[in-house]
Write an enzyme that holds these catalytic residues in place. Structure first.
Site, PDB file in Angstrom:
ATOM      1  N   LYS A 192      38.053 -42.455 -51.979  1.00  0.00           N
ATOM      2  CA  LYS A 192      38.738 -41.505 -52.888  1.00  0.00           C
ATOM      3  C   LYS A 192      38.448 -40.065 -52.524  1.00  0.00           C
ATOM      4  O   LYS A 192      37.480 -39.741 -51.816  1.00  0.00           O
ATOM      5  CB  LYS A 192      38.332 -41.761 -54.347  1.00  0.00           C
ATOM      6  CG  LYS A 192      36.816 -41.649 -54.641  1.00  0.00           C
ATOM      7  CD  LYS A 192      36.290 -40.253 -54.874  1.00  0.00           C
ATOM      8  CE  LYS A 192      34.782 -40.204 -54.976  1.00  0.00           C
ATOM      9  NZ  LYS A 192      34.205 -38.870 -54.930  1.00  0.00           N
ATOM     10  N   VAL A 233      30.747 -42.649 -44.129  1.00  0.00           N
ATOM     11  CA  VAL A 233      29.480 -42.974 -44.794  1.00  0.00           C
ATOM     12  C   VAL A 233      28.854 -41.702 -45.370  1.00  0.00           C
ATOM     13  O   VAL A 233      28.830 -40.664 -44.701  1.00  0.00           O
ATOM     14  CB  VAL A 233      28.512 -43.638 -43.774  1.00  0.00           C
ATOM     15  CG1 VAL A 233      27.130 -43.842 -44.380  1.00  0.00           C
ATOM     16  CG2 VAL A 233      29.078 -44.970 -43.293  1.00  0.00           C
ATOM     17  N   ASP A 287      31.269 -44.198 -59.603  1.00  0.00           N
ATOM     18  CA  ASP A 287      32.560 -44.214 -58.912  1.00  0.00           C
ATOM     19  C   ASP A 287      33.111 -45.626 -58.693  1.00  0.00           C
ATOM     20  O   ASP A 287      34.217 -45.780 -58.174  1.00  0.00           O
ATOM     21  CB  ASP A 287      32.433 -43.536 -57.535  1.00  0.00           C
ATOM     22  CG  ASP A 287      32.253 -42.034 -57.643  1.00  0.00           C
ATOM     23  OD1 ASP A 287      32.618 -41.462 -58.696  1.00  0.00           O
ATOM     24  OD2 ASP A 287      31.750 -41.437 -56.680  1.00  0.00           O
TER      25      ASP A 287
HETATM   26  O1  C5P Z   1      26.283 -43.300 -60.350  1.00  0.00           O
HETATM   27  P1  C5P Z   1      25.800 -43.027 -58.962  1.00  0.00           P
HETATM   28  O2  C5P Z   1      24.687 -43.941 -58.551  1.00  0.00           O
HETATM   29  O3  C5P Z   1      26.911 -42.963 -57.966  1.00  0.00           O
HETATM   30  O4  C5P Z   1      25.178 -41.558 -58.992  1.00  0.00           O
HETATM   31  C1  C5P Z   1      24.248 -41.135 -58.048  1.00  0.00           C
HETATM   32  C2  C5P Z   1      23.471 -39.944 -58.600  1.00  0.00           C
HETATM   33  O5  C5P Z   1      24.349 -38.820 -58.730  1.00  0.00           O
HETATM   34  C3  C5P Z   1      22.884 -40.137 -59.998  1.00  0.00           C
HETATM   35  O6  C5P Z   1      21.626 -40.740 -59.943  1.00  0.00           O
HETATM   36  C4  C5P Z   1      22.800 -38.691 -60.500  1.00  0.00           C
HETATM   37  O7  C5P Z   1      21.674 -38.055 -59.957  1.00  0.00           O
HETATM   38  C5  C5P Z   1      24.022 -38.058 -59.875  1.00  0.00           C
HETATM   39  N1  C5P Z   1      25.174 -38.067 -60.803  1.00  0.00           N
HETATM   40  C6  C5P Z   1      25.184 -37.168 -61.859  1.00  0.00           C
HETATM   41  N2  C5P Z   1      26.235 -37.153 -62.730  1.00  0.00           N
HETATM   42  C7  C5P Z   1      27.289 -37.998 -62.558  1.00  0.00           C
HETATM   43  C8  C5P Z   1      27.316 -38.908 -61.478  1.00  0.00           C
HETATM   44  C9  C5P Z   1      26.232 -38.921 -60.613  1.00  0.00           C
HETATM   45  O8  C5P Z   1      24.251 -36.389 -62.022  1.00  0.00           O
HETATM   46  N3  C5P Z   1      28.297 -37.969 -63.430  1.00  0.00           N
END
Ligand code: C5P
Length: 316
Positions: free
Chosen positions: A20, A109, A150
Site C-alpha cells: 500500500k 522490504v 496495517d
Molecule cells: O502495528 P505495527 O506493529 O505495524 O506498528 C509498529 C510500531 O509503529 C508500533 O509499535 C508503534 O511504535 C508504531 N505505531 C504507532 N502508531 C500507529 C501505528 C504504529 O505509534 N498508529
C-alpha cells in the site's frame, strides 16, 4: 513403465496480498498504549506478496522460507509476521499449527509499504483455507488487527479511510487507475523510530487528527483526477523520515523536477512514491531516479489493487 499412480500433491493454498501507499497520513498525539491515533487514506497497489501454505505432517509445526527481491533481509523464524499469523490463527481455532509457509516477496522490504503486513494477511487467509478453519471474515479482520495496524487494510485492499491505529476501515469510492512509481532504499527505516522522531519534532502540542481534513483528496479520488490527487497528497511522517534520512529530499526533488503530479514519502519511509500522469510517465519518473542515482531500485505499479485473495487452492 511403472503402473503406479503418482502420489497426490499435499494440500496447498497460494494467496496474494497487496502492498500500500498512504495517500494521506495524519498523526495525532501518542496515546498511553504507545500508539498514535491516525487519520489515513490507504491505497493498495499492484505490488503483491505471495504466500503458499502447504500442509505439514502432524507435529511438524510451522516452517518458513522466503524468496524474491531482498529475501535475505527477511527473518524466517517466529518473529516473521506470517509465522505469527499462522500461530495466532491456530491458537484461536484450536487447530494444530502444522504448515510450511513460503513467501515470495513482491513489495519492498522495510519500505513503508506494508510488505510484512501483506505477508500476515496472506498467511491468515492461506492457513484458514488450508486448515478448513472457516473463520468468519469479521473475525479474521480482528486477528489481523492484533498482528499489526496495517494488516486489516491488506485484507481489504482497494482504497480505504483508516482511523484508530489505522485499523478501523471504511472503503472509499474511487474512479479510474492511478499510476505510481516507488523509489526504494537498500537500508529501511524502522516504523517505531519514525513515530518516535515525529513525537520529538512535534512536541506535546500535536493536534488531534480528523479525516475531514482530506475532503479535497476524497473528491480527487471520486473524480479519478490524478492532478488534484497529486496536489492533495499529505504525510505527517514525511518530516521525521526526512530528519532521519536527509538524502531523501533529493529523491523528492528529482521526481518533482521530472513533472510528477505529487511526490510523498510512503508511510514511515524510506520509500518515496511519485504519482505519474500515465503508466509511461510513471516509468519515466523511475528512469529519472535511476539516472540521478538517488534510489536503489524503482518499482512501478498502479492503484487501487484488490485485497488479499486466493490464487490457487489444492485441498483434500
Ligand atoms: O502495528 P505495527 O506493529 O505495524 O506498528 C509498529 C510500531 O509503529 C508500533 O509499535 C508503534 O511504535 C508504531 N505505531 C504507532 N502508531 C500507529 C501505528 C504504529 O505509534 N498508529
Amino acid at each position: 513403465m511403472s503402473g503406479r499412480l503418482s502420489a497426490a500433491p499435499p494440500p496447498s493454498v497460494r494467496v496474494r496480498a497487496p502492498g500500500k501507499v498512504n495517500l494521506a497520513l495524519r498523526v495525532g498525539p501518542v496515546g498511553s498504549d504507545g500508539y498514535h491515533p491516525l487519520a489515513t487514506i490507504f491505497q493498495a497497489v499492484t505490488l503483491f506478496e505471495e504466500v503458499t501454505a502447504t500442509l505439514a505432517p502432524p507435529g511438524a509445526g510451522i516452517s518458513l522460507t522466503v524468496s524474491g527481491p531482498q529475501a535475505d533481509d527477511v527473518p524466517t523464524d517466529e518473529t516473521n509476521l506470517a509465522w505469527r499469523a499462522a500461530a495466532l490463527l491456530a491458537d484461536r481455532t484450536g487447530l494444530a499449527a502444522d504448515v510450511a509457509l513460503h513467501i515470495t516477496k513482491g513489495v519492498p522490504v522495510a519500505g513503508g509499504m506494508a510488505g510484512g503486513s501483506a505477508d500476515a494477511a496472506a498467511a491468515l487467509l492461506a492457513c484458514d483455507t488450508l486448515w478448513e478453519a472457516g473463520v468468519p471474515r469479521s473475525e479474521l479482520v480482528e486477528i489481523a488487527a492484533e498482528l499489526g495496524a496495517d494488516v486489516p487494510f491488506s485484507l481489504l485492499g482497494h482504497t480505504a479511510v483508516g482511523t484508530g491505529r489505522g485499523d478501523l476501515l471504511t472503503p472509499a469510492m474511487t474512479r479510474g487507475e492511478f499510476h505510481w512509481c516507488f523509489g526504494t532504499q537498500r537500508v529501511g527505516l524502522s516504523t517505531p523510530s519514525v513515530f518516535r522522531r515525529f513525537d520529538e519534532l512535534a512536541g506535546p502540542s500535536t493536534p488531534a487528527v480528523a479525516p475531514a481534513d482530506d475532503t479535497e483528496l476524497m473528491h480527487a479520488l471520486r473524480a479519478g483526477d490524478p492532478v488534484a490527487l497529486g496536489k492533495a497528497l499529505h504525510n505527517d511522517l514525511q518530516a521525521p523520515a526526512l530528519d532521519l534520512r536527509p538524502e531523501l529530499a533529493e529523491v523528492l526533488d528529482v521526481a518533482t523536477e521530472s513533472g510528477a503530479l505529487g511526490v510523498i514519502v510512503s508511510g514511515s519511509g524510506p520509500t518515496v512514491a511519485a504519482l505519474g500522469r500515465s503508466r509511461q510517465h510513471a516509468l519515466a519518473l523511475g528512469a529519472a531516479w535511476t539516472a540521478a542515482d538517488v534510489v536503489d531500485a524503482v518499482w512501478c505499479a498502479s492503484g487501487p489493487a484488490p485485497g488479499t485473495q486466493i490464487v490457487t487452492s489444492i485441498t483434500r
